[in-house]
Design a protein around this motif. Structure first.
Motif, PDB file in Angstrom:
ATOM      1  N   ASN A  62       0.745  -1.136  -0.087  1.00 39.51           N
ATOM      2  CA  ASN A  62       0.014  -0.007  -0.117  1.00 39.51           C
ATOM      3  C   ASN A  62       0.857   1.354   0.022  1.00 39.51           C
ATOM      4  O   ASN A  62       0.556   2.281  -0.651  1.00 39.51           O
ATOM      5  CB  ASN A  62      -0.942  -0.104   1.125  1.00 39.51           C
ATOM      6  CG  ASN A  62      -2.276  -1.022   0.659  1.00 39.51           C
ATOM      7  OD1 ASN A  62      -3.034  -0.630   0.049  1.00 39.51           O
ATOM      8  ND2 ASN A  62      -2.350  -2.112   1.357  1.00 39.51           N
ATOM      9  N   GLN A  66       0.650   3.798  -2.984  1.00 40.19           N
ATOM     10  CA  GLN A  66       0.259   5.355  -2.745  1.00 40.19           C
ATOM     11  C   GLN A  66       1.481   6.246  -3.181  1.00 40.19           C
ATOM     12  O   GLN A  66       1.138   7.344  -3.592  1.00 40.19           O
ATOM     13  CB  GLN A  66       0.155   5.309  -1.185  1.00 40.19           C
ATOM     14  CG  GLN A  66      -1.090   4.863  -0.586  1.00 40.19           C
ATOM     15  CD  GLN A  66      -1.387   4.931   0.753  1.00 40.19           C
ATOM     16  OE1 GLN A  66      -0.933   5.685   1.272  1.00 40.19           O
ATOM     17  NE2 GLN A  66      -2.191   3.757   1.219  1.00 40.19           N
ATOM     18  N   THR A  99      -5.755   3.805  -0.791  1.00 41.10           N
ATOM     19  CA  THR A  99      -4.800   3.465  -1.803  1.00 41.10           C
ATOM     20  C   THR A  99      -5.547   3.336  -3.416  1.00 41.10           C
ATOM     21  O   THR A  99      -4.993   4.114  -4.247  1.00 41.10           O
ATOM     22  CB  THR A  99      -3.770   2.151  -1.779  1.00 41.10           C
ATOM     23  OG1 THR A  99      -3.279   2.093  -0.328  1.00 41.10           O
ATOM     24  CG2 THR A  99      -2.739   1.976  -2.843  1.00 41.10           C
TER      25      THR A  99
END
Length: 197
Positions: A62, A66, A99
């Motif tokens: 994640n 991101q 995300t």
């Protein structure tokens, strides 16, 4: 930094340059994970190791996606990015909602982000021989041969980082605890489950 490498890497063919730019692949991975588990007193392949690995990799996954989305917000998504198709991917559906929201907003800068690669030479050269990749070491000590510039062969004794630290702290290396395991001491099933996690 890794994304910028796509812009400065020399490739001999224009078709390679186009592929590099169109996808902007990077390979964030793991190095020293087997050593880290030993230093945490956790046996590689155990239920606890599987749980920690799953949690850690979800976090890394994640954070990577991101970050790539935020870089895409600044510099643009990779040229072959197709939001509709990308968001329908099975892997992408495993990402956290926040995300996915960033990817919906910005896209991603890189088509591929994660890699579990063998990092044997890199771990030896730059990480004081921590275990390579996700695996535990294959041996606590071994001899490595290196061809020198003049063509001669020089031999070096190499010691695993966690094993050497354990010895340095005054522990008995002839009576290792059960969380000190080499790749040869664990089952194929344990290898498979850890890579799957």
């Amino acid at each position: 930094f890794m994304d910028n490498v796509n812009d400065i890497t020399y490739v001999p063919l224009e078709s390679q340059r186009k592929n590099l730019q169109d996808k902007r692949r990077i390979g964030l991975g793991i190095m020293g994970y087997g050593s880290a588990l030993m230093m945490l007193n956790i046996r590689y392949g155990s239920k606890k190791a599987l749980k920690i690995t799953d949690d850690l990799m979800k976090f890394i996954m994640n954070q990577a996606y991101q970050s790539s989305a935020l870089i895409a917000g600044e510099k643009g998504a990779f040229p072959l990015f197709d939001k509709k198709k990308y968001l329908q991917g099975e892997f992408i559906k495993k990402l956290a909602p926040e995300t996915i929201a960033l990817i919906e907003k910005y896209g991603t800068r890189n088509s591929h982000l994660l890699s579990i690669a063998p990092t044997g030479t890199i771990s030896l050269a730059f990480a004081d021989n921590a275990s390579n990749g996700i695996e535990p070491p294959f041996s606590w000590t071994y001899n490595r041969k290196k061809r020198m510039i003049d063509g001669t062969i020089k031999e070096y004794q190499v010691e695993d980082y966690a094993w050497r630290l354990y010895k340095h702290l005054g522990h008995d290396i002839n009576n290792l605890p059960n969380y000190f395991v080499t790749a040869l001491q664990i089952s194929a099933q344990a290898h498979k489950e850890m890579v799957a996690a």
